[in-house]
Design an enzyme around this catalytic site. Sequence first.
Site, PDB file in Angstrom:
ATOM      1  N   GLU A 155       0.938  -1.272  -0.002  1.00 18.48           N
ATOM      2  CA  GLU A 155      -0.078  -0.254   0.290  1.00 18.48           C
ATOM      3  C   GLU A 155       0.653   0.828   0.169  1.00 18.48           C
ATOM      4  O   GLU A 155       2.148   1.320   0.058  1.00 18.48           O
ATOM      5  CB  GLU A 155      -0.798  -0.074   0.853  1.00 18.48           C
ATOM      6  CG  GLU A 155      -2.224   0.877   1.689  1.00 18.48           C
ATOM      7  CD  GLU A 155      -2.811   1.257   2.890  1.00 18.48           C
ATOM      8  OE1 GLU A 155      -2.693   0.404   3.540  1.00 18.48           O
ATOM      9  OE2 GLU A 155      -3.775   1.928   2.882  1.00 18.48           O
ATOM     10  N   ARG A 185       5.282 -13.463   9.604  1.00 16.13           N
ATOM     11  CA  ARG A 185       5.865 -11.847   9.352  1.00 16.13           C
ATOM     12  C   ARG A 185       7.558 -11.886  10.059  1.00 16.13           C
ATOM     13  O   ARG A 185       7.375 -12.491  11.161  1.00 16.13           O
ATOM     14  CB  ARG A 185       4.985 -10.882  10.197  1.00 16.13           C
ATOM     15  CG  ARG A 185       4.580  -9.962  10.294  1.00 16.13           C
ATOM     16  CD  ARG A 185       3.801  -8.862  10.623  1.00 16.13           C
ATOM     17  NE  ARG A 185       3.752  -7.227  10.816  1.00 16.13           N
ATOM     18  CZ  ARG A 185       3.143  -6.661   9.498  1.00 16.13           C
ATOM     19  NH1 ARG A 185       2.194  -7.742   8.771  1.00 16.13           N
ATOM     20  NH2 ARG A 185       3.136  -5.770   9.265  1.00 16.13           N
ATOM     21  N   LYS A 216       3.741   1.006   9.427  1.00 15.69           N
ATOM     22  CA  LYS A 216       4.386   2.082   8.756  1.00 15.69           C
ATOM     23  C   LYS A 216       3.405   3.415   9.840  1.00 15.69           C
ATOM     24  O   LYS A 216       3.862   4.278   9.554  1.00 15.69           O
ATOM     25  CB  LYS A 216       3.518   1.779   7.359  1.00 15.69           C
ATOM     26  CG  LYS A 216       4.252   1.323   6.553  1.00 15.69           C
ATOM     27  CD  LYS A 216       4.031   1.013   4.991  1.00 15.69           C
ATOM     28  CE  LYS A 216       2.587   0.387   4.531  1.00 15.69           C
ATOM     29  NZ  LYS A 216       2.747   0.227   3.559  1.00 15.69           N
TER      30      LYS A 216
HETATM   31  P1  ATP Z   1       1.376  -2.098   7.796  1.00 12.61           P
HETATM   32  O1  ATP Z   1       1.159  -2.775   8.674  1.00 12.61           O
HETATM   33  O2  ATP Z   1       2.809  -1.903   8.673  1.00 12.61           O
HETATM   34  O3  ATP Z   1       0.988  -0.973   7.018  1.00 12.61           O
HETATM   35  P2  ATP Z   1       1.266  -3.768   5.613  1.00 12.61           P
HETATM   36  O4  ATP Z   1       1.602  -5.235   5.790  1.00 12.61           O
HETATM   37  O5  ATP Z   1      -0.239  -3.421   5.789  1.00 12.61           O
HETATM   38  O6  ATP Z   1       2.157  -3.023   6.409  1.00 12.61           O
HETATM   39  P3  ATP Z   1       1.123  -3.459   2.942  1.00 12.61           P
HETATM   40  O7  ATP Z   1       2.390  -2.244   2.268  1.00 12.61           O
HETATM   41  O8  ATP Z   1       0.217  -3.673   3.128  1.00 12.61           O
HETATM   42  O9  ATP Z   1       2.549  -3.535   4.107  1.00 12.61           O
HETATM   43  O10 ATP Z   1       2.303  -4.604   2.592  1.00 12.61           O
HETATM   44  C1  ATP Z   1       2.923  -4.636   1.647  1.00 12.61           C
HETATM   45  C2  ATP Z   1       3.469  -6.674   1.424  1.00 12.61           C
HETATM   46  O11 ATP Z   1       4.653  -6.959   2.627  1.00 12.61           O
HETATM   47  C3  ATP Z   1       1.949  -8.098   2.392  1.00 12.61           C
HETATM   48  O12 ATP Z   1       1.697  -8.434   1.425  1.00 12.61           O
HETATM   49  C4  ATP Z   1       2.456  -7.460   3.577  1.00 12.61           C
HETATM   50  O13 ATP Z   1       1.479  -9.211   4.431  1.00 12.61           O
HETATM   51  C5  ATP Z   1       4.175  -7.809   3.431  1.00 12.61           C
HETATM   52  N1  ATP Z   1       4.670  -7.532   4.901  1.00 12.61           N
HETATM   53  C6  ATP Z   1       4.244  -6.038   5.216  1.00 12.61           C
HETATM   54  N2  ATP Z   1       5.124  -6.518   6.628  1.00 12.61           N
HETATM   55  C7  ATP Z   1       5.903  -7.331   6.367  1.00 12.61           C
HETATM   56  C8  ATP Z   1       6.692  -7.935   7.932  1.00 12.61           C
HETATM   57  N3  ATP Z   1       7.056  -7.690   8.536  1.00 12.61           N
HETATM   58  N4  ATP Z   1       7.282  -9.334   7.257  1.00 12.61           N
HETATM   59  C9  ATP Z   1       6.693 -10.321   6.294  1.00 12.61           C
HETATM   60  N5  ATP Z   1       5.686  -9.415   5.277  1.00 12.61           N
HETATM   61  C10 ATP Z   1       5.456  -8.470   5.405  1.00 12.61           C
HETATM   62 MG    MG Z   2      -1.199  -3.733   4.339  1.00  4.33          MG
END
Ligand code: ATP
Ligand code: MG
Length: 564
Positions: A38, A268, A278
């Site tokens: 995102e 994760r 984020k």
């Molecule tokens: P946040 O909760 O910080 O906003 P998010 O998971 O919503 O993180 P996205 O931009 O939606 O962030 O993530 C893009 C991809 O990266 C998704 O498929 C997510 O599962 C993966 N991802 C994000 N954070 C991690 C992590 N700490 N470990 C492994 N994969 C991750």
């Molecule tokens: Mg997300």
Amino acid sequence: MPDENTPPDPEYKSFIQKIMDEDIKAGLTRIVTRFPPEPNGYLHIGHAKSIHLNFSLAKMYAGVCHLRFDDTNPSKESNEFINSLRESLSWLGYDPKEHIYYASSYFEKMYEFAEYFIKEGLAYVDSQSIDEIRIQRGTLTQAGTESVFRTQDIDTNLKNFRNMRNGLFPDGSHVLRLKIDMTSPNINMRDPVIYRIKHSTHHKVGNSWCIYPLYDYAHCISDAIEGITHSLCTLEFQDHRPLYDWILAHLKKAGFFSQLPRQIEFSRLNVTHCVTSKRKLQQLVTQKIVDGWDDPRLPTLHGLRRRGFTPESIKDFCQRIGITKANNWVEYSYLEECLREQLNRESQRRIAIIDPIRVIITNYPPHIKEEVCHASNHPLVESMGQREAFFGRNIFIEKSDFMLNPSPGFFRLSIGKMVRLRYAYIIMCDEVMCDEHGNPVTLLCRYLKDTKSGHGSDVKVKGNIHWLNANHVLPAEVRLYDHLFCADQPVDDLENLQINKDSLIVCKGLVERALGSSIQEERFQFERLGYFVADRHNHIPNKKLCFNRIVSLKSSKDKRAVST
Ligand code: ATP
Ligand code: MG
């Protein structure tokens, strides 16, 4: 958990590879994965794990990996984030080529499917407030309550939904919900909201929409439209999988799709002393606790890059930690270890003094200006060559290499003691000049003429320290970084987390001349001090030299991973 001493097993397959193998055996012809960020922040080390996973699986199976911007929430997303994301991806060395997509490109299709659900009696417009809807959803132990709008007739639902799209209603006045099961033990299945009204400008589609789909609805449809075969996401989405499958199964039954993706969850990545949310990273930036999204203390890819990490070391790290379904914390030192090996192999050696003290070689012949000593650029790689160091009357050493009252076991310089100056001579300290507070400011030493390095000498000393000729130094800002958070596992809200006040120490150092022509992002080993990188922003060759410490020479910890 593999560590750096475990050689990779060529036969090893992750549980995801095993699933892919089976799917191929069952007739699947091409693997298609996706990385769906995102664009509401910069990428971090957790994303690197997901990127590495998706892109390397696609490569391994001769498939493709899509980059999809999951841009369904206009208020938090921006082009700045899109650009930073693409920059990070390409820095890491991944190229989605023509496969760059935006969930917002599918808004029309998603809308069409929503009308389909309404017409099938599988969705309704709920005109209660979001709070009322939340209360009615129930809890883990208590079933939800059906909304009075659940039985609203199809024509009214359709009319209201179209009016939602046409901008007739203010934000928050209506939502579209799927009609699934308010008594389901899985809260995600209790008539989830799939559309809400949001009158705000979207970075890509501008003002053409004022209703936006929610993640659970948009994500599975985007996957299906793109022909994704395996939708890999983190474990917290496990409970959303029934909804993912429910939506797609209905759309397949209606003939909109023939092949459906499958969602597979993995753990994760959490790295000790780092936050990888984020929202929290954004807070650190906006509250100016750090110096922007690329502050070298942040685990963002921009931050790690500015800190001096290489793309190879990050990929190596992702490879070594592997893919499991168990949530765990990986020690930050493990990430450093992956880098140290590469830096030790590849970086040229230089000399810097971060906290200098002056030394006068009192017996150095006044008629000799200086003499050349040879310092190798890498002790093990002869082809990297040598550079010259100049021994003379006025030199600098590190303040910490001298002690006025030496503690037992201190083998460096003190009054009446000898030490070797690397590549040069052994010196003996005779006298110390102190300031009015009693702090040493100048050391008066003698050199032992027959002890030049490489010329065979019988005098043996235990200490071997670095030095610079005072006529051949350049001033430089040297920044020493440490963990931003004191806590090992900083999971609390930011307000409750203790910031390490020594996470950045700025030193006014001196460096050897050869570093004057170093360029941004060039990495070096500063002998005895650690690995350093010329700062991306502030480093101007021959003017303001600025080096960031990437890692120390040795790991302070042996422990590799702690499980939760
Ligand atoms: P946040 O909760 O910080 O906003 P998010 O998971 O919503 O993180 P996205 O931009 O939606 O962030 O993530 C893009 C991809 O990266 C998704 O498929 C997510 O599962 C993966 N991802 C994000 N954070 C991690 C992590 N700490 N470990 C492994 N994969 C991750
Ligand atoms: Mg997300």
